[in-house]
Design a protein around this motif. Structure first.
Motif, PDB file in Angstrom:
ATOM      1  N   MET A 116       0.804  -1.224   0.000  1.00  0.00           N
ATOM      2  CA  MET A 116       0.000   0.000   0.000  1.00  0.00           C
ATOM      3  C   MET A 116       0.840   1.278   0.000  1.00  0.00           C
ATOM      4  O   MET A 116       0.388   2.309  -0.508  1.00  0.00           O
ATOM      5  CB  MET A 116      -0.932   0.013   1.209  1.00  0.00           C
ATOM      6  N   GLU A 117       2.023   1.251   0.580  1.00  0.00           N
ATOM      7  CA  GLU A 117       2.852   2.455   0.635  1.00  0.00           C
ATOM      8  C   GLU A 117       3.046   2.985  -0.782  1.00  0.00           C
ATOM      9  O   GLU A 117       3.405   2.230  -1.690  1.00  0.00           O
ATOM     10  CB  GLU A 117       4.192   2.121   1.283  1.00  0.00           C
ATOM     11  N   PRO A 118       2.770   4.264  -1.035  1.00  0.00           N
ATOM     12  CA  PRO A 118       2.677   4.772  -2.406  1.00  0.00           C
ATOM     13  C   PRO A 118       3.893   4.514  -3.282  1.00  0.00           C
ATOM     14  O   PRO A 118       3.749   4.150  -4.461  1.00  0.00           O
ATOM     15  CB  PRO A 118       2.435   6.271  -2.200  1.00  0.00           C
ATOM     16  N   GLY A 119       5.091   4.690  -2.755  1.00  0.00           N
ATOM     17  CA  GLY A 119       6.277   4.470  -3.570  1.00  0.00           C
ATOM     18  C   GLY A 119       6.414   3.031  -4.000  1.00  0.00           C
ATOM     19  O   GLY A 119       6.692   2.730  -5.182  1.00  0.00           O
ATOM     20  N   ARG A 120       6.226   2.110  -3.059  1.00  0.00           N
ATOM     21  CA  ARG A 120       6.302   0.693  -3.402  1.00  0.00           C
ATOM     22  C   ARG A 120       5.160   0.297  -4.326  1.00  0.00           C
ATOM     23  O   ARG A 120       5.349  -0.491  -5.276  1.00  0.00           O
ATOM     24  CB  ARG A 120       6.278  -0.155  -2.126  1.00  0.00           C
ATOM     25  N   ASN A 121       3.981   0.805  -4.043  1.00  0.00           N
ATOM     26  CA  ASN A 121       2.816   0.506  -4.869  1.00  0.00           C
ATOM     27  C   ASN A 121       3.063   0.912  -6.317  1.00  0.00           C
ATOM     28  O   ASN A 121       2.788   0.152  -7.252  1.00  0.00           O
ATOM     29  CB  ASN A 121       1.586   1.233  -4.309  1.00  0.00           C
ATOM     30  N   ARG A 122       3.570   2.122  -6.521  1.00  0.00           N
ATOM     31  CA  ARG A 122       3.840   2.597  -7.887  1.00  0.00           C
ATOM     32  C   ARG A 122       4.873   1.709  -8.569  1.00  0.00           C
ATOM     33  O   ARG A 122       4.712   1.352  -9.743  1.00  0.00           O
ATOM     34  CB  ARG A 122       4.323   4.051  -7.832  1.00  0.00           C
ATOM     35  N   GLU A 123       5.909   1.322  -7.854  1.00  0.00           N
ATOM     36  CA  GLU A 123       6.920   0.447  -8.437  1.00  0.00           C
ATOM     37  C   GLU A 123       6.323  -0.897  -8.864  1.00  0.00           C
ATOM     38  O   GLU A 123       6.607  -1.409  -9.950  1.00  0.00           O
ATOM     39  CB  GLU A 123       8.055   0.232  -7.437  1.00  0.00           C
ATOM     40  N   LEU A 124       5.486  -1.457  -8.009  1.00  0.00           N
ATOM     41  CA  LEU A 124       4.859  -2.743  -8.322  1.00  0.00           C
ATOM     42  C   LEU A 124       3.919  -2.626  -9.515  1.00  0.00           C
ATOM     43  O   LEU A 124       3.878  -3.512 -10.385  1.00  0.00           O
ATOM     44  CB  LEU A 124       4.098  -3.261  -7.104  1.00  0.00           C
ATOM     45  N   ALA A 125       3.135  -1.542  -9.567  1.00  0.00           N
ATOM     46  CA  ALA A 125       2.193  -1.351 -10.672  1.00  0.00           C
ATOM     47  C   ALA A 125       2.931  -1.231 -12.000  1.00  0.00           C
ATOM     48  O   ALA A 125       2.537  -1.846 -13.008  1.00  0.00           O
ATOM     49  CB  ALA A 125       1.336  -0.118 -10.412  1.00  0.00           C
ATOM     50  N   GLU A 126       3.988  -0.446 -12.031  1.00  0.00           N
ATOM     51  CA  GLU A 126       4.726  -0.257 -13.283  1.00  0.00           C
ATOM     52  C   GLU A 126       5.483  -1.521 -13.676  1.00  0.00           C
ATOM     53  O   GLU A 126       5.565  -1.865 -14.862  1.00  0.00           O
ATOM     54  CB  GLU A 126       5.677   0.929 -13.125  1.00  0.00           C
ATOM     55  N   LEU A 127       6.009  -2.230 -12.682  1.00  0.00           N
ATOM     56  CA  LEU A 127       6.698  -3.492 -12.966  1.00  0.00           C
ATOM     57  C   LEU A 127       5.729  -4.521 -13.535  1.00  0.00           C
ATOM     58  O   LEU A 127       6.059  -5.260 -14.473  1.00  0.00           O
ATOM     59  CB  LEU A 127       7.331  -4.010 -11.673  1.00  0.00           C
ATOM     60  N   ALA A 128       4.511  -4.567 -12.995  1.00  0.00           N
ATOM     61  CA  ALA A 128       3.512  -5.522 -13.473  1.00  0.00           C
ATOM     62  C   ALA A 128       3.184  -5.291 -14.941  1.00  0.00           C
ATOM     63  O   ALA A 128       3.139  -6.231 -15.741  1.00  0.00           O
ATOM     64  CB  ALA A 128       2.246  -5.422 -12.633  1.00  0.00           C
ATOM     65  N   VAL A 129       2.965  -4.033 -15.315  1.00  0.00           N
ATOM     66  CA  VAL A 129       2.632  -3.730 -16.712  1.00  0.00           C
ATOM     67  C   VAL A 129       3.830  -3.965 -17.623  1.00  0.00           C
ATOM     68  O   VAL A 129       3.704  -4.516 -18.721  1.00  0.00           O
ATOM     69  CB  VAL A 129       2.123  -2.283 -16.833  1.00  0.00           C
ATOM     70  N   ARG A 130       5.008  -3.575 -17.159  1.00  0.00           N
ATOM     71  CA  ARG A 130       6.211  -3.763 -17.982  1.00  0.00           C
ATOM     72  C   ARG A 130       6.455  -5.230 -18.297  1.00  0.00           C
ATOM     73  O   ARG A 130       6.763  -5.599 -19.436  1.00  0.00           O
ATOM     74  CB  ARG A 130       7.437  -3.192 -17.256  1.00  0.00           C
ATOM     75  N   ASP A 131       6.296  -6.095 -17.297  1.00  0.00           N
ATOM     76  CA  ASP A 131       6.627  -7.502 -17.477  1.00  0.00           C
ATOM     77  C   ASP A 131       5.531  -8.307 -18.155  1.00  0.00           C
ATOM     78  O   ASP A 131       5.805  -9.240 -18.903  1.00  0.00           O
ATOM     79  CB  ASP A 131       6.953  -8.138 -16.126  1.00  0.00           C
TER      80      ASP A 131
END
Length: 484
Positions: free
Chosen positions: A57-72
């Protein structure tokens, strides 16, 4: 031969081989950690669940996970995944807040029954590429809340996002003094053999994703919860607020490029408001294709009867370009959020009647409410039985009619379906990313998968005053009508 071997043989899988040493070691570490964790007390279980939740949920980690999910994976879009990761986890925390999941959880003096919550052990969490962070997080938080350890088997495409999530969880665990062995994942490369071995060795399997994975879970010989196929349809009646219905259908259809199994694949419209609703859908971003354009789109979206990856979970403009519909793509890039095709048939010969995992909405015309319900029944006879149906209406009794007659586990009334069916802050369904479809969908449960599925309940039975009923009390009505 043990029970698990018998079941695997009956499923045609043959005698299971011992898991690879790496997987055996993974399970052994999880089991040792879980046996200490289970009896650490409610405060420790709650701390572990909170740590896993904040990891995503922490915004920085959340953003990283969201972008990594779409990239991969190439599926969906990062902004929507960011919102999904946060809201689904926040909603789950709401559902779990204050719930007792260890020790005595209920006493009934009248029956003499005391209920004790017990962990299930090591959970094998099978997760899909469509939600490579949100779904693992949901399962991990539920498992920890109930005193379990969990090992995730991610989809190969979603491996990077899941690996990052678990790294974040371990960092939170380090702050709280928790054993990282409580949350692990299969080593790369993840394949069917490794996943099958994990399923056999775990105490419980929770499988979300392809029907092949769900069937493998059920055939593993380990108790399993798996979900059915999605193919959601929504009915719009002549009494509906058409603008509101169109807006909600559009929002649901386009969220995360329709990666959700709860996204509407079809809308069934009462002919009295058919043209008016199409107008409202167009105003909400829908682009209606003609017959030739529909044929081109079909050729692009399906190859040998299978959905093409070049269209799955892509934007409407990307899909139109892939189909050679350049003019449509231009419109979609500026004003069109989703594509629409008209249909009247069902089944494999009419692929638009099935699940599409793309912002493409199939439109059916019905003469009235009863006919609309029959169209939905035909759709679900092909795909999606047991999941859910949407209804936009001013007559609440119609929802009860659908729930009493259609093969569905949920009826979603006047809501954006993909947000509502997995729980939302404006309805009472539990937050989940895994929806059971009952026996209609070949599942053993019809709830939203929640913490109760991660618990065993031990019942202590104390003696009470004997209560033996008179036979006539129970069978008197029967005897009166038909004789003894």
């Amino acid at each position: 031969m043990n029970v698990r071997e018998t079941v695997a043989n009956a499923a045609g899988a043959g005698k299971p081989e011992a898991p690879a040493p790496q997987i055996a070691a993974l399970v052994a570490r999880a089991r040792a950690a879980q046996q200490a964790f289970e009896f650490a007390g409610q405060a420790t279980l709650d701390t572990a669940a909170a740590a896993a939740a904040w990891a995503i949920m922490e915004p920085g980690r959340n953003r990283e996970l969201a972008e990594l999910a779409v990239r991969d994976t190439g599926l969906g879009n990062a902004d929507d995944k960011f919102r999904k990761n946060y809201r689904k986890t926040l909603g789950l925390l709401r559902d779990l807040h204050g719930k007792k999941t260890c020790g005595v959880i209920a006493r009934d003096d009248a029956t003499g029954i005391v209920e004790i919550a017990r962990a299930v052990g090591v959970v094998a969490a099978i997760t899909p590429s469509t939600n490579p962070a949100a779904t693992p997080a949901n399962k991990i938080v539920n498992a920890l809340k109930c005193g379990n350890a969990v090992i995730v088997a991610p989809s190969p495409k979603g491996y990077g996002a899941c690996e990052a999530l678990i790294g974040f969880i371990h960092a939170q665990f380090a702050k709280a003094g928790l054993d990282p062995a409580l949350v692990q994942m299969l080593p790369a490369p993840v394949d069917k053999a490794a996943t099958a071995a994990l399923m056999r060795e775990a105490d419980l399997v929770v499988a979300t994703g392809s029907q092949a994975n769900v069937r493998m879970a059920y055939a593993s010989g380990t108790p399993a919860f798996g979900v059915g196929a999605g193919n959601v349809a929504s009915i719009v009646t002549r009494t509906a607020n058409l603008r509101d219905a169109a807006h909600k259908i559009a929002a649901s259809k386009t969220f995360d490029n329709a990666t959700s199994c709860s996204s509407e694949n079809s809308v069934v419209i009462d002919e009295a408001v058919y043209d008016a609703l199409l107008h409202e859908l167009a105003a909400s971003g829908g682009v209606l294709l003609d017959a030739q354009q529909k044929a081109q789109l079909q050729a692009a979206m399906w190859t040998d009867g299978k959905l093409s990856s070049r269209c799955t979970a892509k934007s409407a403009a990307q899909i139109a370009r892939a189909a050679g519909l350049d003019e449509v793509a231009e419109v979609a890039a500026h004003t069109g959020a989703f594509l629409m095709v008209e249909e009247s048939g069902f089944g494999a010969a009419h692929p638009f009647s099935g699940e599409k995992l793309a912002p493409v909405l199939t439109v059916y015309r019905a003469r009235d409410f009863d006919a609309a319900a029959e169209i939905v029944r035909s759709l679900y006879a092909y795909m999606g039985a047991g999941h859910s149906v949407g209804l936009h209406t001013d007559d609440p009794d119609q929802a009860v009619t659908l729930g009493s007659t259609l093969p569905v586990a949920r009826v979603i009334v006047n809501q954006a379906h993909c947000f509502a069916t997995g729980g939302n802050f404006d309805n009472g369904l539990p937050f989940s990313l895994s929806m059971g479809c009952g026996t209609w969908g070949r599942n053993n449960f019809s709830d939203n998968l929640g913490f109760r599925q991660y618990l065993n309940i031990t019942r202590v039975a104390y003696p009470i005053t004997e209560r033996v009923p008179e036979l006539d009390t129970l069978l008197g009505d029967y005897f009166g009508r038909f004789g003894p």
